[in-house]
Design a protein around this motif. Sequence first.
Motif, PDB file in Angstrom:
ATOM      1  N   VAL A 138      42.190  30.596  45.018  1.00 51.23           N
ATOM      2  CA  VAL A 138      42.615  30.583  47.348  1.00 51.23           C
ATOM      3  C   VAL A 138      42.781  31.677  46.663  1.00 51.23           C
ATOM      4  O   VAL A 138      42.272  32.052  48.406  1.00 51.23           O
ATOM      5  CB  VAL A 138      44.208  29.674  45.807  1.00 51.23           C
ATOM      6  CG1 VAL A 138      44.752  29.762  47.542  1.00 51.23           C
ATOM      7  CG2 VAL A 138      43.739  28.843  46.572  1.00 51.23           C
ATOM      8  N   ASP A 139      43.287  32.657  46.569  1.00 52.76           N
ATOM      9  CA  ASP A 139      43.542  34.130  46.557  1.00 52.76           C
ATOM     10  C   ASP A 139      42.100  35.292  46.799  1.00 52.76           C
ATOM     11  O   ASP A 139      41.994  35.919  48.241  1.00 52.76           O
ATOM     12  CB  ASP A 139      44.146  35.041  46.464  1.00 52.76           C
ATOM     13  CG  ASP A 139      45.765  34.988  45.601  1.00 52.76           C
ATOM     14  OD1 ASP A 139      46.234  34.330  46.978  1.00 52.76           O
ATOM     15  OD2 ASP A 139      46.438  35.310  44.515  1.00 52.76           O
ATOM     16  N   GLN A 140      40.986  34.664  46.515  1.00 51.86           N
ATOM     17  CA  GLN A 140      40.407  35.401  47.068  1.00 51.86           C
ATOM     18  C   GLN A 140      39.552  34.439  47.974  1.00 51.86           C
ATOM     19  O   GLN A 140      38.948  35.341  48.512  1.00 51.86           O
ATOM     20  CB  GLN A 140      38.872  34.459  45.695  1.00 51.86           C
ATOM     21  CG  GLN A 140      37.536  35.486  45.804  1.00 51.86           C
ATOM     22  CD  GLN A 140      37.328  36.680  46.020  1.00 51.86           C
ATOM     23  OE1 GLN A 140      38.506  37.671  45.673  1.00 51.86           O
ATOM     24  NE2 GLN A 140      36.635  37.422  45.860  1.00 51.86           N
ATOM     25  N   LEU A 141      39.641  33.042  48.298  1.00 53.25           N
ATOM     26  CA  LEU A 141      39.092  32.197  49.403  1.00 53.25           C
ATOM     27  C   LEU A 141      39.918  33.741  50.344  1.00 53.25           C
ATOM     28  O   LEU A 141      39.067  33.216  51.409  1.00 53.25           O
ATOM     29  CB  LEU A 141      39.287  31.193  49.053  1.00 53.25           C
ATOM     30  CG  LEU A 141      38.683  30.058  50.845  1.00 53.25           C
ATOM     31  CD1 LEU A 141      37.514  31.202  50.564  1.00 53.25           C
ATOM     32  CD2 LEU A 141      39.290  28.979  50.225  1.00 53.25           C
ATOM     33  N   ARG A 142      41.355  33.613  50.763  1.00 50.18           N
ATOM     34  CA  ARG A 142      41.987  33.966  51.909  1.00 50.18           C
ATOM     35  C   ARG A 142      41.372  35.290  52.174  1.00 50.18           C
ATOM     36  O   ARG A 142      42.030  35.829  52.617  1.00 50.18           O
ATOM     37  CB  ARG A 142      43.127  34.341  51.451  1.00 50.18           C
ATOM     38  CG  ARG A 142      43.771  32.555  51.701  1.00 50.18           C
ATOM     39  CD  ARG A 142      45.384  32.754  50.961  1.00 50.18           C
ATOM     40  NE  ARG A 142      45.850  30.650  51.416  1.00 50.18           N
ATOM     41  CZ  ARG A 142      47.347  30.779  51.580  1.00 50.18           C
ATOM     42  NH1 ARG A 142      48.730  31.606  51.178  1.00 50.18           N
ATOM     43  NH2 ARG A 142      47.886  29.793  50.960  1.00 50.18           N
ATOM     44  N   SER A 143      41.561  36.058  51.215  1.00 52.81           N
ATOM     45  CA  SER A 143      40.963  37.561  51.296  1.00 52.81           C
ATOM     46  C   SER A 143      39.569  37.626  51.751  1.00 52.81           C
ATOM     47  O   SER A 143      39.171  38.720  52.798  1.00 52.81           O
ATOM     48  CB  SER A 143      40.859  38.754  50.048  1.00 52.81           C
ATOM     49  OG  SER A 143      41.920  38.366  48.996  1.00 52.81           O
ATOM     50  N   LEU A 144      38.360  36.705  51.849  1.00 47.37           N
ATOM     51  CA  LEU A 144      37.570  36.920  51.760  1.00 47.37           C
ATOM     52  C   LEU A 144      37.531  36.342  53.738  1.00 47.37           C
ATOM     53  O   LEU A 144      36.539  37.197  54.379  1.00 47.37           O
ATOM     54  CB  LEU A 144      35.939  35.437  51.914  1.00 47.37           C
ATOM     55  CG  LEU A 144      35.559  36.325  50.079  1.00 47.37           C
ATOM     56  CD1 LEU A 144      34.743  34.926  49.483  1.00 47.37           C
ATOM     57  CD2 LEU A 144      35.046  37.120  50.848  1.00 47.37           C
ATOM     58  N   ARG A 145      38.266  34.999  54.352  1.00 46.76           N
ATOM     59  CA  ARG A 145      38.692  35.547  55.372  1.00 46.76           C
ATOM     60  C   ARG A 145      39.053  36.087  56.351  1.00 46.76           C
ATOM     61  O   ARG A 145      38.941  35.914  56.755  1.00 46.76           O
ATOM     62  CB  ARG A 145      39.183  33.209  55.693  1.00 46.76           C
ATOM     63  CG  ARG A 145      39.117  32.666  55.376  1.00 46.76           C
ATOM     64  CD  ARG A 145      39.524  31.241  55.206  1.00 46.76           C
ATOM     65  NE  ARG A 145      39.145  29.909  54.589  1.00 46.76           N
ATOM     66  CZ  ARG A 145      39.817  29.025  54.188  1.00 46.76           C
ATOM     67  NH1 ARG A 145      40.785  28.802  53.329  1.00 46.76           N
ATOM     68  NH2 ARG A 145      38.878  27.623  54.022  1.00 46.76           N
ATOM     69  N   ALA A 146      39.672  36.970  55.924  1.00 47.11           N
ATOM     70  CA  ALA A 146      40.781  37.701  56.223  1.00 47.11           C
ATOM     71  C   ALA A 146      40.018  38.584  56.606  1.00 47.11           C
ATOM     72  O   ALA A 146      40.137  39.281  57.530  1.00 47.11           O
ATOM     73  CB  ALA A 146      41.736  37.958  56.245  1.00 47.11           C
ATOM     74  N   LEU A 147      38.993  39.121  56.216  1.00 42.84           N
ATOM     75  CA  LEU A 147      37.343  39.867  56.178  1.00 42.84           C
ATOM     76  C   LEU A 147      36.475  39.478  56.949  1.00 42.84           C
ATOM     77  O   LEU A 147      36.259  40.377  57.785  1.00 42.84           O
ATOM     78  CB  LEU A 147      37.015  40.617  54.244  1.00 42.84           C
ATOM     79  CG  LEU A 147      38.323  41.335  53.671  1.00 42.84           C
ATOM     80  CD1 LEU A 147      36.432  41.499  52.519  1.00 42.84           C
ATOM     81  CD2 LEU A 147      38.304  43.068  54.293  1.00 42.84           C
ATOM     82  N   THR A 148      36.206  38.397  57.418  1.00 41.89           N
ATOM     83  CA  THR A 148      35.483  38.529  57.948  1.00 41.89           C
ATOM     84  C   THR A 148      35.855  37.717  59.336  1.00 41.89           C
ATOM     85  O   THR A 148      35.193  38.236  60.769  1.00 41.89           O
ATOM     86  CB  THR A 148      34.982  36.847  57.204  1.00 41.89           C
ATOM     87  OG1 THR A 148      34.675  36.970  56.373  1.00 41.89           O
ATOM     88  CG2 THR A 148      33.483  35.850  58.329  1.00 41.89           C
TER      89      THR A 148
END
Length: 401
Positions: free
Chosen positions: A177-187
Motif C-alpha cells: 500500500v505504501d509503495q502504491l501511494r508513493s507511486l501515485r504521489a509522484l505521478t
Amino acid sequence: MREGWDKLQFHDVVTLDVRKTSVLDGKAYPIVGVLAYGRGLLYRDPVSRASTSYRELNLIRPNQLIFSKLKAFEGAITVAPGDLAESYASSEFPTFTATARVLPAFLRLMTQRSELWKAMAANSRGLGGRRERLNPIDFLAMSAYFPPLPEQQRIVDLIGALDDTVAAAELRLQAAVDQLRSLRALTFAAGVLTTGRDAFDILIGVQRNPTRAGGARQTRYLRSANVTFGRLNLSDVYEMSFSPQEQAKYSLVPGDVLVSEGSASEAAVGAPCRWIGELEGPVCFQNTLLRYRARPHVSSPSFVDHWCAWAYESGHFREVAGGSNIKHIGARRAEQMQVRLLPFDDQQAAMAPLDAAGDIVRMAQEHVATLAHVRSAILAALLTGKHEIPESYDELMGVAS
C-alpha cells in the motif's frame, strides 16, 4: 464433546476483581474501552479530575477479563494484554481475574467466539435496545466448555502461530500500500494544470424521496454506505424509482469511480471505489455519491481511478469539502478542483506501474483475508471441543510429547 472437556460456569474460571481508584487532582488517567465482537481494547485519551465527572475509576490490570455492561449485547468483551500499561475504565467495565482453571490467553480466545457474544446478549437485562446491561452476576452464571490446561496451551500456541502468519501478511500488505501511494504521489505531481470539469465527466446522484421509494421501475442504486476506500459493500443494496431517462443518465458502467460526497467523519469524505460491474444493471447511484467517468481522448478509466485514489490519500478531497459538522465536496467543488492532467497518449504508459502495484495490493488483501478466514475457522473448530490438534503439529513445533 471430547473427554476431558468440562462444562463450567464462568464463576469457576474467573472471579470478579474490581479495584476502584479515586480520581485525584494533578494526575492523568489513561482510559480504555472494549471493542465489539471480541476485538480487544479501545485506547482513549487520558482524563483528569478537571475533565471528567467520574470521581472513581476501575484500574485495569494485565490479563484481566473485561467487558462493557452496556455493549455486552455486541460482544464487547476481551482479556487485557499481558503487557498492558497503567489503564483505567469507568464502572461500566467490570474486571475479572482468571483462576487456576484457565489460561488468560485461552480465555482471550474464548472472548472471540460468536456463541459467547450471543449468550451475553441473551443475558443482558434492562429497558430494551441500547439500555440493556449485562450484570456481572449474570455473566458469572453463564457456562461454556473448557479443556484441560495442557490442551488450552496447545490451542493458544497454534492460534498464536497463525496470528504471527497473519501479522506478517499484514506487514507485506502495508508495504505494498505504501509503495502504491508513493507511486501515485509522484505521478500526479506532474502534468498540465486543469480542472475536474475538463478532466472528467463528474455527476452527482439523485436524491431519495417518498415518491421514488414507492414509484414504478424500482432500480437498484448505491449510496455512501456501500462505498469505502477501494472496496464496495454490496451486502445491502437499496432500490428506488428511476425513469428510463434517469436510468440512462445515472446507470453505472464499468470503469466509473464512485466517490463519497460527504460525511460526518472526515476520514470518509472522498473515499473512492471503482465500479467494475459487480451487479447486473441497471445500477444507479444516490446524491451521497459523485460519479467520476473518463472523458474520451482526455482521461482514461485507469487515470480516473488512480487520480481519485490519490485525491483521497493526499487529503485533496477533504481540503475542498465545505460544511461544519458534515463535510460535503459537492459537484461544483469537484468540478473546480485542480487536476494535473497527463497527455492522453501518455496516460497508458504512466498508469501501467500504478495498475501493477494495485494488482499487488489486491492480491495481498486477498491473502490477508484468506488467512484471517482460516484462522477464524480453525479457532471455531477447536473451541467446540469436537476436534483435536493432531500430533503432527506438536512434532512440527518441536513440542515434547
